[in-house]
Design a protein around this motif. Structure first.
Motif, PDB file in Angstrom:
ATOM      1  N   ILE A   1      11.935 -40.947  29.928  1.00 15.77           N
ATOM      2  CA  ILE A   1      11.674 -39.749  30.726  1.00 15.77           C
ATOM      3  C   ILE A   1      10.251 -39.291  30.473  1.00 15.77           C
ATOM      4  N   GLU A   2       9.458 -39.327  31.501  1.00 20.75           N
ATOM      5  CA  GLU A   2       8.063 -38.922  31.382  1.00 20.75           C
ATOM      6  C   GLU A   2       7.845 -37.668  32.217  1.00 20.75           C
ATOM      7  N   SER A   3       7.126 -36.737  31.655  1.00 19.00           N
ATOM      8  CA  SER A   3       6.812 -35.508  32.379  1.00 19.00           C
ATOM      9  C   SER A   3       5.541 -34.909  31.805  1.00 19.00           C
ATOM     10  N   GLN A   4       4.816 -34.244  32.660  1.00 22.60           N
ATOM     11  CA  GLN A   4       3.609 -33.569  32.226  1.00 22.60           C
ATOM     12  C   GLN A   4       4.001 -32.241  31.576  1.00 22.60           C
ATOM     13  N   PRO A   5       3.375 -31.908  30.442  1.00 23.49           N
ATOM     14  CA  PRO A   5       3.680 -30.611  29.839  1.00 23.49           C
ATOM     15  C   PRO A   5       3.283 -29.477  30.765  1.00 23.49           C
ATOM     16  N   LYS A   6       4.031 -28.355  30.684  1.00 24.01           N
ATOM     17  CA  LYS A   6       3.734 -27.221  31.537  1.00 24.01           C
ATOM     18  C   LYS A   6       2.311 -26.730  31.331  1.00 24.01           C
ATOM     19  N   SER A   7       1.863 -26.805  30.105  1.00 21.52           N
ATOM     20  CA  SER A   7       0.489 -26.400  29.808  1.00 21.52           C
ATOM     21  C   SER A   7      -0.017 -27.233  28.643  1.00 21.52           C
ATOM     22  N   PRO A   8      -1.281 -27.637  28.659  1.00 19.77           N
ATOM     23  CA  PRO A   8      -1.814 -28.435  27.564  1.00 19.77           C
ATOM     24  C   PRO A   8      -1.907 -27.609  26.294  1.00 19.77           C
ATOM     25  N   PRO A   9      -2.019 -28.282  25.147  1.00 22.64           N
ATOM     26  CA  PRO A   9      -2.161 -27.537  23.895  1.00 22.64           C
ATOM     27  C   PRO A   9      -3.336 -26.555  23.988  1.00 22.64           C
ATOM     28  N   ARG A  10      -3.081 -25.322  23.636  1.00 22.38           N
ATOM     29  CA  ARG A  10      -4.107 -24.301  23.747  1.00 22.38           C
ATOM     30  C   ARG A  10      -4.095 -23.428  22.510  1.00 22.38           C
ATOM     31  N   SER A  11      -5.257 -23.181  21.980  1.00 21.36           N
ATOM     32  CA  SER A  11      -5.374 -22.306  20.823  1.00 21.36           C
ATOM     33  C   SER A  11      -6.220 -21.099  21.190  1.00 21.36           C
ATOM     34  N   LEU A  12      -6.128 -20.072  20.366  1.00 29.30           N
ATOM     35  CA  LEU A  12      -6.887 -18.863  20.616  1.00 29.30           C
ATOM     36  C   LEU A  12      -8.334 -19.043  20.163  1.00 29.30           C
ATOM     37  N   THR A  13      -9.234 -18.465  20.913  1.00 30.87           N
ATOM     38  CA  THR A  13     -10.620 -18.418  20.472  1.00 30.87           C
ATOM     39  C   THR A  13     -10.765 -17.308  19.432  1.00 30.87           C
TER      40      THR A  13
ATOM     41  N   TRP B   1      -0.314 -15.046  27.684  1.00 38.42           N
ATOM     42  CA  TRP B   1       0.128 -16.439  27.548  1.00 38.42           C
ATOM     43  C   TRP B   1       0.540 -16.787  26.118  1.00 38.42           C
ATOM     44  N   ILE B   2       0.191 -15.954  25.161  1.00 42.49           N
ATOM     45  CA  ILE B   2       0.351 -16.303  23.751  1.00 42.49           C
ATOM     46  C   ILE B   2       1.820 -16.276  23.349  1.00 42.49           C
ATOM     47  N   ARG B   3       2.238 -17.336  22.650  1.00 42.01           N
ATOM     48  CA  ARG B   3       3.544 -17.397  22.019  1.00 42.01           C
ATOM     49  C   ARG B   3       3.331 -17.719  20.543  1.00 42.01           C
ATOM     50  N   SER B   4       4.398 -17.666  19.759  1.00 42.50           N
ATOM     51  CA  SER B   4       4.249 -17.830  18.314  1.00 42.50           C
ATOM     52  C   SER B   4       3.623 -19.168  17.940  1.00 42.50           C
ATOM     53  N   HIS B   5       3.926 -20.222  18.713  1.00 42.56           N
ATOM     54  CA  HIS B   5       3.380 -21.539  18.374  1.00 42.56           C
ATOM     55  C   HIS B   5       1.884 -21.625  18.648  1.00 42.56           C
ATOM     56  N   ALA B   6       1.363 -20.738  19.520  1.00 39.15           N
ATOM     57  CA  ALA B   6      -0.076 -20.730  19.764  1.00 39.15           C
ATOM     58  C   ALA B   6      -0.835 -20.366  18.491  1.00 39.15           C
ATOM     59  N   LEU B   7      -0.238 -19.556  17.631  1.00 40.64           N
ATOM     60  CA  LEU B   7      -0.875 -19.208  16.361  1.00 40.64           C
ATOM     61  C   LEU B   7      -0.987 -20.448  15.482  1.00 40.64           C
ATOM     62  N   ARG B   8       0.048 -21.254  15.512  1.00 42.15           N
ATOM     63  CA  ARG B   8       0.056 -22.504  14.728  1.00 42.15           C
ATOM     64  C   ARG B   8      -1.015 -23.468  15.243  1.00 42.15           C
ATOM     65  N   LYS B   9      -1.134 -23.554  16.552  1.00 49.06           N
ATOM     66  CA  LYS B   9      -2.165 -24.414  17.135  1.00 49.06           C
ATOM     67  C   LYS B   9      -3.570 -23.887  16.821  1.00 49.06           C
ATOM     68  N   THR B  10      -3.696 -22.573  16.770  1.00 50.77           N
ATOM     69  CA  THR B  10      -4.984 -21.971  16.461  1.00 50.77           C
ATOM     70  C   THR B  10      -5.429 -22.331  15.044  1.00 50.77           C
ATOM     71  N   THR B  11      -4.501 -22.267  14.104  1.00 50.29           N
ATOM     72  CA  THR B  11      -4.812 -22.649  12.723  1.00 50.29           C
ATOM     73  C   THR B  11      -5.240 -24.109  12.646  1.00 50.29           C
TER      74      THR B  11
ATOM     75  N   MET C   1      -3.628 -29.755  17.831  1.00 47.90           N
ATOM     76  CA  MET C   1      -5.074 -29.574  17.799  1.00 47.90           C
ATOM     77  C   MET C   1      -5.571 -29.274  19.198  1.00 47.90           C
ATOM     78  N   GLY C   2      -6.254 -28.171  19.358  1.00 46.52           N
ATOM     79  CA  GLY C   2      -6.835 -27.856  20.655  1.00 46.52           C
ATOM     80  C   GLY C   2      -7.918 -28.861  20.996  1.00 46.52           C
ATOM     81  N   ARG C   3      -7.892 -29.366  22.197  1.00 51.30           N
ATOM     82  CA  ARG C   3      -8.875 -30.359  22.604  1.00 51.30           C
ATOM     83  C   ARG C   3     -10.154 -29.662  23.077  1.00 51.30           C
ATOM     84  N   GLN C   4     -11.275 -30.090  22.558  1.00 49.14           N
ATOM     85  CA  GLN C   4     -12.543 -29.512  22.962  1.00 49.14           C
ATOM     86  C   GLN C   4     -13.032 -30.191  24.233  1.00 49.14           C
ATOM     87  N   ALA C   5     -13.589 -29.416  25.127  1.00 50.41           N
ATOM     88  CA  ALA C   5     -14.039 -29.962  26.412  1.00 50.41           C
ATOM     89  C   ALA C   5     -15.249 -30.854  26.243  1.00 50.41           C
ATOM     90  N   ALA C   6     -16.081 -30.586  25.245  1.00 51.16           N
ATOM     91  CA  ALA C   6     -17.308 -31.361  25.078  1.00 51.16           C
ATOM     92  C   ALA C   6     -17.604 -31.506  23.599  1.00 51.16           C
TER      93      ALA C   6
END
Length: 476
Positions: free
Chosen positions: A182-194, A412-422, A453-458
């Motif tokens: 089963i393949e599916s695109q995530p609703k939103s890519p990994p995102r962390s807080l600035t 948009w922030i949920r508890s897991h976004a804090l984990r991704k931010t760290t 890990m938040g992906r950097q654009a450049a």
């Protein structure tokens, strides 16, 4: 030389004889029989009857084939229903949970999938009827109706059950093995807080009385400082915090198990048990809480009675605190729309059914917890017999409520976004993926890299590195 015995599950030659005749001596019933070697090694005579010789032989062939299927080894046969197989699989998983090898929350998740999807779709089939095409069709339908995550869970359950059927001898090959992944695109890519968003989040929570009452400012500070899961943060006891050394020991998590309530259980993997060093700003927060008076066997983030908090309730409090209320204008508009609905005598369900909307959407609008625009409100009030263009006071309300606010950036922030931010902050500081995975308590580095890990654009440093590596002054 003696004749070799029949292999188990096979039969010898078929003989047919007249069983009964009519008054004129004409055969009206035939009996076909053959010797069959059962699973216990004993040879038994199997018979079948028919009005004609061909019918009797055909009936015997069917009976022999069914007997061959149902005499395979183990506690299951191909003739057992999949409902029975699922019962056995659940019992086995319960034993694994009791032994501490599986999480009770996983068992709850699988039970919901079995009850809501797997049993209704496959439960009444025989194990031998669970072919790859049939299972593939079922899983594809579940993906369409319930979504890819639910379909993945159901696929895992069915695969585990069929694996059990193979081990018990009911079938020889797991039919799920060839089912499409089963393949599916995530609703939103990994995102962390600035950094700016982190500052805004902390200020917003400290200024919200409800968030302060729910102890969210300190909890989010702790999660940003450690990267722990919300259940792990709520399971930390004061005895696990060393303010002198500046460390905290993570060993358990809080989960709610159906029928058992809140449980403090060990982390789901050995990698989850870890000792983390705390930054000074997190230590300052913990020292302030410590100075207010504590007991070493109490949770650091306890409920009003000093017990453990439910992670689900804390997530709900965080969502509420970060919902796009933004300003009183949205709340006032929601109250006005609720009053208009009540004047018509309609319930939220009736409005939702009329507009083919989820009922929760009406509730969010009326409580001011959804961003609205002119078209949305116009569609809604038409149901109440009102033309928005002709209702000037309501138009003014809509205009004010549609204005963007600073807090909208946090919705948009949920508890897991804090984990991704760290994780992203450590990545940007030059820590290896293994070091970050150890901080997060993950055994697989690939999960840390792909999800947390938040992906950097450049990457400007890449150009400089390539410049130094391949620059040739001799080339033009």
């Amino acid at each position: 030389m003696s004749r070799s015995p029949l292999p188990i599950g096979t039969w010898g030659s078929i003989s047919t004889s007249v069983e009964r005749t009519d008054d004129k001596g004409k055969p009206v019933a035939y009996r076909s029989k053959a010797k069959f070697r059962d699973h216990d090694g004993h040879v038994r005579v199997v018979s079948a009857f028919g009005k004609t010789k061909t019918a009797a032989e055909r009936a015997l062939q069917t009976r022999l084939q069914d007997r061959a299927k149902t005499t395979q080894s183990g506690d299951l046969t191909t003739m057992h229903k999949i409902n029975h197989l699922l019962d056995l699989w659940e019992q086995r998983f319960e034993r694994l949970v009791a032994d501490g090898k599986r999480s009770p929350t996983s068992l709850d998740t699988y039970r919901r999938a079995i009850k809501n999807h797997v049993r209704p779709a496959l439960g009444e089939y025989r194990i031998g009827e669970a072919t790859t095409p049939r299972i593939d069709t079922v899983i594809a339908k579940i993906k369409t109706t319930a979504g890819a995550p639910t379909a993945k869970t159901c696929r895992a359950v069915i695969s585990g059950a069929m694996k059990l059927a193979v081990r018990y001898g009911a079938i020889s090959v797991n039919p799920v093995r060839e089912v499409d992944t089963i393949e599916s695109q995530p609703k939103s890519p990994p995102r962390s807080l600035t950094t700016e968003e982190v500052t805004l989040l902390r200020k917003h929570l400290n200024a919200d009385d409800c968030a302060v009452q729910a102890d969210l400012p300190d909890l989010t500070t702790f999660m940003l400082a450690t990267g722990v899961r919300i259940g792990e943060a709520l399971a930390v006891l004061w005895s696990q915090v060393d303010l002198e050394a500046g460390t905290v020991e993570i060993t358990h998590t809080i989960v709610r198990v159906k029928g058992q309530g809140l449980l403090r259980k060990t982390t789901k993997s050995r990698a989850g048990q870890r000792l983390l060093h705390l930054p000074d700003w997190a230590l300052a927060m913990l020292r302030t809480r410590h100075a207010a008076g504590i007991r070493f066997d109490d949770p650091v983030f306890a409920d009003s009675l000093g017990g453990f908090r439910d992670p689900t309730n804390v997530r709900r409090s965080l969502r509420t605190a970060l919902s796009p209320v933004g300003a009183t204008a949205r709340r006032d508009l929601g109250l006005s729309l609720r009053a208009l609905r009540r004047q018509t005598g309609m319930t939220r369900k009736q409005v939702a059914d009329h507009l083919h909307w989820p009922q929760t959407r009406i509730e969010l609008i009326e409580t001011g917890r959804i961003k609205v625009d002119h078209q949305l409100v116009a569609t809604l009030v038409t149901t109440y017999g009102i033309q928005l263009a002709n209702h000037h006071p309501l138009l003014a309300h809509v205009h004010d409520a549609a204005q963007p606010t600073e807090s909208d950036r946090l919705a948009w922030i949920r508890s897991h976004a804090l984990r991704k931010t760290t994780a992203t902050a450590l990545d940007q500081a030059g820590h290896t993926a293994r070091q970050i995975a150890d901080q997060l308590g993950q055994a697989k580095v690939s999960i840390t890299q792909d999800i947390y890990m938040g992906r950097q654009a450049a990457n400007p440093a890449a150009a400089q590195a390539l410049q130094q590596a391949f620059d040739d002054p001799e080339l033009p």
